[in-house]
Design a protein around this motif. Structure first.
Motif, PDB file in Angstrom:
ATOM      1  N   GLU A  87       3.832  26.442  40.550  1.00 49.36           N
ATOM      2  CA  GLU A  87       5.210  26.118  40.199  1.00 49.36           C
ATOM      3  C   GLU A  87       6.200  27.018  40.929  1.00 49.36           C
ATOM      4  O   GLU A  87       7.296  26.589  41.288  1.00 49.36           O
ATOM      5  CB  GLU A  87       5.416  26.224  38.687  1.00 49.36           C
ATOM      6  CG  GLU A  87       4.736  25.099  37.929  1.00 49.36           C
ATOM      7  CD  GLU A  87       5.224  24.978  36.510  1.00 49.36           C
ATOM      8  OE1 GLU A  87       6.004  25.837  36.078  1.00 49.36           O
ATOM      9  OE2 GLU A  87       4.841  24.003  35.841  1.00 49.36           O
ATOM     10  N   ASP A  92       6.882  20.698  40.180  1.00 54.55           N
ATOM     11  CA  ASP A  92       6.827  19.241  40.075  1.00 54.55           C
ATOM     12  C   ASP A  92       6.930  18.858  38.601  1.00 54.55           C
ATOM     13  O   ASP A  92       5.960  19.014  37.848  1.00 54.55           O
ATOM     14  CB  ASP A  92       5.517  18.711  40.663  1.00 54.55           C
ATOM     15  CG  ASP A  92       5.393  17.195  40.540  1.00 54.55           C
ATOM     16  OD1 ASP A  92       6.386  16.541  40.144  1.00 54.55           O
ATOM     17  OD2 ASP A  92       4.304  16.660  40.832  1.00 54.55           O
ATOM     18  N   PRO A  93       8.091  18.374  38.155  1.00 53.29           N
ATOM     19  CA  PRO A  93       8.239  18.056  36.727  1.00 53.29           C
ATOM     20  C   PRO A  93       7.289  16.962  36.261  1.00 53.29           C
ATOM     21  O   PRO A  93       6.943  16.899  35.083  1.00 53.29           O
ATOM     22  CB  PRO A  93       9.706  17.613  36.620  1.00 53.29           C
ATOM     23  CG  PRO A  93      10.103  17.236  38.000  1.00 53.29           C
ATOM     24  CD  PRO A  93       9.317  18.111  38.922  1.00 53.29           C
ATOM     25  N   ALA A 124       9.341  13.895  32.913  1.00 51.94           N
ATOM     26  CA  ALA A 124       8.386  15.003  32.804  1.00 51.94           C
ATOM     27  C   ALA A 124       7.629  14.876  31.486  1.00 51.94           C
ATOM     28  O   ALA A 124       7.892  15.620  30.534  1.00 51.94           O
ATOM     29  CB  ALA A 124       9.120  16.339  32.883  1.00 51.94           C
ATOM     30  N   ALA A 287      12.476  27.636  40.131  1.00 50.30           N
ATOM     31  CA  ALA A 287      12.582  26.194  40.391  1.00 50.30           C
ATOM     32  C   ALA A 287      12.498  25.372  39.120  1.00 50.30           C
ATOM     33  O   ALA A 287      13.218  24.375  38.951  1.00 50.30           O
ATOM     34  CB  ALA A 287      11.486  25.763  41.372  1.00 50.30           C
ATOM     35  N   ALA A 288      11.606  25.767  38.202  1.00 53.52           N
ATOM     36  CA  ALA A 288      11.478  25.033  36.947  1.00 53.52           C
ATOM     37  C   ALA A 288      12.737  25.171  36.107  1.00 53.52           C
ATOM     38  O   ALA A 288      13.208  24.197  35.501  1.00 53.52           O
ATOM     39  CB  ALA A 288      10.261  25.538  36.169  1.00 53.52           C
ATOM     40  N   ARG A 290      15.707  25.760  37.246  1.00 51.59           N
ATOM     41  CA  ARG A 290      16.764  25.000  37.926  1.00 51.59           C
ATOM     42  C   ARG A 290      16.681  23.518  37.560  1.00 51.59           C
ATOM     43  O   ARG A 290      17.703  22.866  37.332  1.00 51.59           O
ATOM     44  CB  ARG A 290      16.638  25.192  39.443  1.00 51.59           C
ATOM     45  CG  ARG A 290      17.777  24.578  40.225  1.00 51.59           C
ATOM     46  CD  ARG A 290      17.814  25.084  41.657  1.00 51.59           C
ATOM     47  NE  ARG A 290      16.576  24.823  42.377  1.00 51.59           N
ATOM     48  CZ  ARG A 290      15.750  25.762  42.800  1.00 51.59           C
ATOM     49  NH1 ARG A 290      16.010  27.042  42.558  1.00 51.59           N
ATOM     50  NH2 ARG A 290      14.648  25.450  43.451  1.00 51.59           N
ATOM     51  N   TRP A 291      15.451  22.989  37.494  1.00 49.19           N
ATOM     52  CA  TRP A 291      15.272  21.594  37.062  1.00 49.19           C
ATOM     53  C   TRP A 291      15.808  21.403  35.649  1.00 49.19           C
ATOM     54  O   TRP A 291      16.503  20.417  35.365  1.00 49.19           O
ATOM     55  CB  TRP A 291      13.795  21.218  37.117  1.00 49.19           C
ATOM     56  CG  TRP A 291      13.495  19.898  36.474  1.00 49.19           C
ATOM     57  CD1 TRP A 291      13.609  18.665  37.031  1.00 49.19           C
ATOM     58  CD2 TRP A 291      13.070  19.685  35.115  1.00 49.19           C
ATOM     59  NE1 TRP A 291      13.268  17.698  36.109  1.00 49.19           N
ATOM     60  CE2 TRP A 291      12.939  18.284  34.942  1.00 49.19           C
ATOM     61  CE3 TRP A 291      12.781  20.541  34.050  1.00 49.19           C
ATOM     62  CZ2 TRP A 291      12.536  17.732  33.720  1.00 49.19           C
ATOM     63  CZ3 TRP A 291      12.385  19.982  32.850  1.00 49.19           C
ATOM     64  CH2 TRP A 291      12.257  18.590  32.689  1.00 49.19           C
ATOM     65  N   GLU A 294      19.519  21.221  35.560  1.00 51.46           N
ATOM     66  CA  GLU A 294      20.013  19.935  36.056  1.00 51.46           C
ATOM     67  C   GLU A 294      19.911  18.853  34.991  1.00 51.46           C
ATOM     68  O   GLU A 294      20.820  18.018  34.846  1.00 51.46           O
ATOM     69  CB  GLU A 294      19.227  19.528  37.308  1.00 51.46           C
ATOM     70  CG  GLU A 294      19.523  20.400  38.518  1.00 51.46           C
ATOM     71  CD  GLU A 294      18.584  20.122  39.680  1.00 51.46           C
ATOM     72  OE1 GLU A 294      17.649  19.292  39.505  1.00 51.46           O
ATOM     73  OE2 GLU A 294      18.766  20.733  40.756  1.00 51.46           O
ATOM     74  N   VAL A 295      18.806  18.847  34.228  1.00 49.82           N
ATOM     75  CA  VAL A 295      18.654  17.864  33.149  1.00 49.82           C
ATOM     76  C   VAL A 295      19.758  18.060  32.105  1.00 49.82           C
ATOM     77  O   VAL A 295      20.397  17.100  31.656  1.00 49.82           O
ATOM     78  CB  VAL A 295      17.259  17.986  32.488  1.00 49.82           C
ATOM     79  CG1 VAL A 295      17.188  17.131  31.220  1.00 49.82           C
ATOM     80  CG2 VAL A 295      16.175  17.566  33.460  1.00 49.82           C
TER      81      VAL A 295
END
Length: 306
Positions: A87, A92-93, A124, A287-288, A290-291, A294-295
């Motif tokens: 990760e 990758d969600p 996800a 990165a996780a 950040r995802w 965004e959600v």
């Protein structure tokens, strides 16, 4: 207590491969090592554990009781480490099994939580979101800093460095009344508000930290008939009485639809109430995380349009 500093942790992958494949040769091929290097690694691990770990049988190498006890913990630790490194290099969600904790001390927390849970599950399915909607979290700043809480959503920002307060949308204060309330025909004026009876909310924090819009409206309320602990109690009381209530415009359409309430603008120029997403600066490049941000931004930003 075993001293991990004395152990080459690469030996654990050799242990895992021999345990699962049953031969030194098979483990060597799987790990892209020479057979002699794999045998040497096994010897070092036997010395460190003071046990044979594997004994030769007709079917190959059979684990000893010590090895059988070790394998579940080593397997779990290596799998967790692989997932974390994967990760970190490329989140990758769709396949991630990360768990996130989101604190929503904002009074509309339960509604925000349901919306976020649905949005995340659509892209996800194996990611777990855990929500805490306590109105007065005691250690919110500490939990954000320590990674116990990933994100907080509230109208009260964390005014400390290095916390990030990103505005999601501007909310507005509105009035709630039952569908056949007399005010529907008389119109709402400042004078009417001063005479009306209200169901009101207990203050969450000292007056100096409340949103300015709420403070200005509270000065118009002269008659508090009922005071409740949670904002979501207000619509229920309003629906069954002649009391008026203060609410948020972002949830106005939902109150109309579910409880048949009327939503009125307040005849007063009020500042907006920014709703913030709050996190600790150390999470910015994750990165996780950040995802997740965004959600939250995409889903809760839609509440600005009601």
């Amino acid at each position: 207590m075993f001293n991990l500093r004395s152990l080459d942790l690469n030996l654990l992958t050799v242990f895992e491969a021999i345990y699962e494949l049953g031969t030194v040769g098979g483990a060597a091929d799987h790990l892209a090592l020479s057979q002699s290097a794999t045998s040497h690694a096994l010897s070092r691990l036997r010395e460190a554990c003071r046990d044979d770990l594997f004994v030769r049988t007709r079917q190959g190498l059979s684990p000893t009781p010590v090895a059988k006890d070790m394998y579940p913990a080593i397997k779990q630790a290596l799998d967790a480490l692989r997932a974390s490194l994967a990760e970190a290099s490329g989140f990758d969600p769709g396949t991630s099994q990360r768990r996130f904790r989101i604190s929503i001390p904002h009074p509309m927390g339960p509604f925000y939580a349901v919306a976020l849970r649905t949005a995340a599950a659509a892209v996800a399915p194996d990611i777990v979101l855990i929500f805490d909607t306590v109105s007065r979290p005691v250690d919110l700043e500490d939990n954000l800093r320590d990674g116990i809480v990933d994100i907080a959503i509230d109208w009260l920002p964390v005014a400390l460095d290095p916390f990030v307060n990103k505005k999601l949308f501007d909310d507005q204060v509105v009035l709630l009344a039952r569908s056949d309330h007399p005010s529907a025909h008389q119109g709402i004026t400042i004078e009417n508000l001063r005479k009306a009876e209200f169901v009101t909310l207990h203050r969450r924090r000292e007056i100096g930290h409340s949103p300015q819009a709420l403070e200005e409206v509270s000065r118009l309320i002269c008659h508090e008939a009922v005071r409740v602990s949670e904002l979501l109690e207000i619509p229920t009381v309003v629906a069954s009485t002649d009391l008026l209530g203060i609410f948020l415009s972002s949830m106005g359409p939902l109150m109309k639809k579910r409880l048949g309430l009327q939503v009125f603008p307040i005849p007063l120029e009020l500042p907006p109430m920014p709703i913030y997403m709050i996190w600790h600066e150390t999470r910015r490049r994750d990165a996780a995380h950040r995802w997740l941000r965004e959600v939250v931004e995409q889903k809760l930003g839609s509440f600005a349009q009601g």
